[in-house]
Each structure stands twice: as structure tokens, then as C-alpha cells.
Design a protein around this motif. Structure first.
Motif, PDB file in Angstrom:
ATOM      1  N   LYS A   3      15.218  23.822  21.470  1.00  8.57           N
ATOM      2  CA  LYS A   3      15.625  22.670  20.672  1.00  8.57           C
ATOM      3  C   LYS A   3      14.841  21.428  21.061  1.00  8.57           C
ATOM      4  O   LYS A   3      14.514  20.610  20.211  1.00  8.57           O
ATOM      5  N   SER A  48      26.699  19.069   6.746  1.00  8.65           N
ATOM      6  CA  SER A  48      25.935  19.864   7.708  1.00  8.65           C
ATOM      7  C   SER A  48      26.537  19.748   9.103  1.00  8.65           C
ATOM      8  O   SER A  48      26.632  20.743   9.827  1.00  8.65           O
ATOM      9  N   TRP A  49      26.961  18.550   9.470  1.00  9.04           N
ATOM     10  CA  TRP A  49      27.566  18.365  10.787  1.00  9.04           C
ATOM     11  C   TRP A  49      28.887  19.140  10.889  1.00  9.04           C
ATOM     12  O   TRP A  49      29.166  19.769  11.900  1.00  9.04           O
ATOM     13  N   ARG A  51      29.718  21.831   9.347  1.00  8.16           N
ATOM     14  CA  ARG A  51      29.486  23.275   9.370  1.00  8.16           C
ATOM     15  C   ARG A  51      28.777  23.722  10.642  1.00  8.16           C
ATOM     16  O   ARG A  51      29.157  24.713  11.253  1.00  8.16           O
ATOM     17  N   ASN A  52      27.749  22.991  11.098  1.00  4.74           N
ATOM     18  CA  ASN A  52      26.868  23.468  12.167  1.00  4.74           C
ATOM     19  C   ASN A  52      27.043  22.772  13.509  1.00  4.74           C
ATOM     20  O   ASN A  52      26.637  23.311  14.533  1.00  4.74           O
ATOM     21  N   ARG A  53      27.566  21.551  13.517  1.00  4.79           N
ATOM     22  CA  ARG A  53      27.684  20.751  14.739  1.00  4.79           C
ATOM     23  C   ARG A  53      26.329  20.587  15.431  1.00  4.79           C
ATOM     24  O   ARG A  53      26.212  20.727  16.637  1.00  4.79           O
ATOM     25  N   SER A  54      25.286  20.294  14.659  1.00  9.08           N
ATOM     26  CA  SER A  54      23.939  20.118  15.187  1.00  9.08           C
ATOM     27  C   SER A  54      23.322  18.862  14.580  1.00  9.08           C
ATOM     28  O   SER A  54      23.253  18.726  13.354  1.00  9.08           O
ATOM     29  N   LEU A  57      19.943  19.721  12.637  1.00  7.84           N
ATOM     30  CA  LEU A  57      20.187  20.279  11.303  1.00  7.84           C
ATOM     31  C   LEU A  57      20.745  19.224  10.353  1.00  7.84           C
ATOM     32  O   LEU A  57      20.422  19.212   9.167  1.00  7.84           O
ATOM     33  N   HIS A  61      18.963  18.423   6.917  1.00  9.79           N
ATOM     34  CA  HIS A  61      19.713  18.553   5.670  1.00  9.79           C
ATOM     35  C   HIS A  61      19.862  17.211   4.969  1.00  9.79           C
ATOM     36  O   HIS A  61      19.878  17.154   3.734  1.00  9.79           O
ATOM     37  N   TYR A  68      20.665  20.284  -0.392  1.00  8.83           N
ATOM     38  CA  TYR A  68      21.585  20.883   0.573  1.00  8.83           C
ATOM     39  C   TYR A  68      23.030  20.784   0.097  1.00  8.83           C
ATOM     40  O   TYR A  68      23.814  21.699   0.314  1.00  8.83           O
ATOM     41  N   GLU A  80      36.416  26.331   4.543  1.00  5.17           N
ATOM     42  CA  GLU A  80      35.868  24.992   4.312  1.00  5.17           C
ATOM     43  C   GLU A  80      36.440  24.342   3.061  1.00  5.17           C
ATOM     44  O   GLU A  80      36.200  23.165   2.817  1.00  5.17           O
TER      45      GLU A  80
END
Length: 82
Positions: A3, A48-49, A51-54, A57, A61, A68, A80
Motif C-alpha cells: 500500500k 467507497s469508505w 464498503r472498503n474502509r480504505s 480506494l 473512487h 463508481y 448495504e
């Protein structure tokens, strides 16, 4: 560790793109500053946050914004939906 490398490469590309222009017209700079971040970018970043917590990303997105958001709506899971 991967990362960190991906983030550094992304920052190098962004810096290269930002500083590679010789001169920017005043009207262009004023338009970019006054418009800021669009609604699609904000929705894409938040979804995006969630769903992915990144952060990486979420930024990527947010760049693709409405594309997206449409992808998220078409592929969201039952958990969701509210």
C-alpha cells in the motif's frame, strides 16, 4: 508494504501532472477553485469508505465519481440496503 508503494506511485503521478504545465490561464484556475469537489465525488468517496474502509480506494473512487456511484448501486449487497 504494498500500500505504501502504491500510494507513493500515485502521489508521484499526481505531482507530475500538477507541476508539468508551464502556465495556467487565470480563468481556468478560477473555475477549478470555485467549483471544488462535485457531489458525485463526495457520494463515491463516502460509499467507497463504507464498503472498503480504505482511504486509497475512496480517493480513487472519488476520482471516478458518478461511474463508481452507478457501479455501487448495481452491485450493492442486501446488508448495504436500508
Amino acid at each position: 508494504m504494498k500500500k505504501i508503494y502504491i500510494t507513493l506511485i500515485l502521489l508521484v503521478f499526481i505531482a507530475y501532472e500538477a507541476y508539468s504545465h508551464d502556465a495556467i490561464e487565470h480563468d481556468t484556475k478560477q473555475t477549478v477553485i470555485s467549483n471544488g469537489i462535485g457531489l458525485g465525488s463526495v457520494i463515491a468517496g463516502v460509499t467507497s469508505w463504507e464498503r472498503n474502509r480504505s482511504v486509497l480506494l475512496a480517493v480513487i473512487h472519488g476520482f471516478f465519481s458518478w461511474f463508481y456511484v452507478l457501479y455501487f448501486v448495481l452491485t450493492r449487497q442486501r446488508s448495504e440496503r436500508k
